[in-house]
Write a protein that holds these residues in place. Structure first.
Motif, PDB file in Angstrom:
ATOM      1  N   LEU A  15       0.817  -1.205   0.000  1.00  0.00           N
ATOM      2  CA  LEU A  15       0.000   0.000   0.000  1.00  0.00           C
ATOM      3  C   LEU A  15       0.857   1.263   0.000  1.00  0.00           C
ATOM      4  N   VAL A  16       0.291   2.324  -0.560  1.00  0.00           N
ATOM      5  CA  VAL A  16       0.899   3.644  -0.454  1.00  0.00           C
ATOM      6  C   VAL A  16       0.328   4.295   0.806  1.00  0.00           C
ATOM      7  N   LEU A  17       1.199   4.543   1.765  1.00  0.00           N
ATOM      8  CA  LEU A  17       0.817   5.204   3.012  1.00  0.00           C
ATOM      9  C   LEU A  17       1.629   6.500   3.118  1.00  0.00           C
ATOM     10  N   ALA A  53      -0.130  -5.615   7.224  1.00  0.00           N
ATOM     11  CA  ALA A  53      -0.923  -6.623   7.926  1.00  0.00           C
ATOM     12  C   ALA A  53      -2.408  -6.476   7.614  1.00  0.00           C
ATOM     13  N   PRO A  54      -3.070  -7.543   7.147  1.00  0.00           N
ATOM     14  CA  PRO A  54      -4.502  -7.463   6.843  1.00  0.00           C
ATOM     15  C   PRO A  54      -5.344  -7.046   8.045  1.00  0.00           C
ATOM     16  N   ASP A  55      -4.964  -7.463   9.244  1.00  0.00           N
ATOM     17  CA  ASP A  55      -5.749  -7.091  10.424  1.00  0.00           C
ATOM     18  C   ASP A  55      -5.757  -5.598  10.633  1.00  0.00           C
ATOM     19  N   ALA A  56      -4.651  -4.930  10.332  1.00  0.00           N
ATOM     20  CA  ALA A  56      -4.600  -3.472  10.468  1.00  0.00           C
ATOM     21  C   ALA A  56      -5.505  -2.796   9.438  1.00  0.00           C
ATOM     22  N   VAL A  57      -5.516  -3.347   8.216  1.00  0.00           N
ATOM     23  CA  VAL A  57      -6.392  -2.813   7.177  1.00  0.00           C
ATOM     24  C   VAL A  57      -7.855  -2.994   7.566  1.00  0.00           C
TER      25      VAL A  57
END
Length: 359
Positions: A333-335, A349-353
């Motif tokens: 991802l671009v953050l 991490a998918p959980d953070a998303v």
């Protein structure tokens, strides 16, 4: 016609100019010069064609010209429409010196560009963007594509235009919702790379929404300048160009989940940028105050800043895994680290998303 601003995309022999000004579509001689060959295919849609197609056809009188006018909307950017354009070029007898012209917004530009990339392995292509979003983003940089039901822009090619003419007068007839959607992409440039531009935009919402010519010209020119520089340094998105996708992975997931019938692209990107900023804060990368500032700026332009009701976080996450930047299903991802400082982060991490999708 007011004097045009000129932004150059420096790609060596394949470099080209972006002209930005009012009245460019009234310059018949200039338009004709963009079509050196005999055959020309013009693609437009039912919203744009009634305003500008006859003017373009008159400028190109004497050429073997065919115009294709589509219904408006993202749903038209599909393989079926692409096949129709291939048939149109064949029936025109288009040769290697043919020109394909995109007269419209991002959907028209992406579809016309992909047709130009594929016909006889690549023919000349000219962008005449008539939406703010296309002027500052999709018309510049040579990304062409069509959508699949499984995801957006999954079938496409890099094929640079020969020229981009952004006639700001076409924005006079742009519906307010479309104008606001384009402003989301303008905000993106400040968010990823230019804190000064971001601060300028915070003072210019009334002027831009009122379509004041000087404010619009400045916003388009500065946005195109940023994109031109990034494309020149990273044409095929191997590194820096990925930053232009800030908010887009979230946004494309929303568009796909809504079957391209809900939020406009720019609206979905606005929501996506807010989610990317919140995720950055959650991961300890950026201060929460900057995420709040971004949300406030987007809201000042009348843009949505929350995931539409009825979309399941798990569904959105599954679409994000199919994003072009993902690697083997792992999220890339671009953050950002705050206003003007975007970066690409691998294996998020998918959980953070999921946490920001449900908040």
């Amino acid at each position: 016609m007011t004097p045009a601003r000129r932004v150059h995309v420096a790609l060596g022999e394949r470099g080209y100019d972006i002209l930005i000004g009012r009245g460019l579509l009234d310059d018949a001689e200039g338009l004709c010069a963009l079509v050196p060959g005999r055959h020309v295919l013009v693609l437009s849609d039912e919203n744009v064609a009634p305003h500008y197609l006859l003017k373009l056809e008159a400028a190109l009188a004497g050429k073997a010209l065919r115009a294709c006018v589509l219904p408006a909307g993202e749903r038209e950017k599909n393989l079926g429409r692409f096949a129709e354009l291939m048939s149109a070029l064949a029936s025109l007898g288009a040769s290697r010196d043919a020109t394909v012209i995109a007269l419209g917004g991002g959907v028209v530009g992406d579809l016309a560009g992909f047709a130009a990339a594929c016909w006889m392995r690549g023919v000349r292509f000219v962008q005449l963007p008539t939406t703010l979003l296309a002027m500052v983003d999709s018309a510049v940089g040579g990304k062409t594509a069509v959508d699949l039901p499984e995801g957006k822009n999954l079938v496409g090619a890099f094929h640079q235009p020969a020229a981009v003419l952004a006639d700001l007068a076409t924005l006079d007839t742009l519906p307010p919702r479309q104008l606001r959607a384009g402003l989301a992409e303008v905000v993106k440039y400040g968010a990823i790379a230019d804190a000064g531009f971001f601060a300028w935009l915070e003072t210019q919402a009334p002027a831009l929404l009122a379509r004041e010519p000087a404010a619009l010209a400045e916003a388009v020119a500065r946005s195109c300048g940023h994109k031109a520089g990034i494309v020149a340094r990273d044409e095929t998105e191997q590194g820096e160009r990925m930053l232009l996708n800030f908010g887009h992975t979230f946004g494309h997931a929303i568009e796909t989940a809504q079957a391209y019938g809900g939020l406009l692209h720019g609206e979905a990107v606005a929501v996506g940028m807010v989610l990317a900023a919140r995720l950055s804060t959650r991961l300890g990368l950026a201060p929460g105050a900057d995420a709040t500032r971004l949300q406030a700026l987007l809201s000042s332009f009348g843009l949505p800043v929350a995931v539409p009701a009825g979309l399941l976080p798990e569904t959105l996450l599954s679409h994000m895994r199919l994003d072009k930047k993902a690697i083997s299903g792992r999220l890339r991802l671009v953050l950002w680290r705050g206003v003007g400082r975007a970066e690409v982060f691998a294996d998020v991490a998918p959980d953070a998303v999921l946490a920001v999708l449900v908040s």
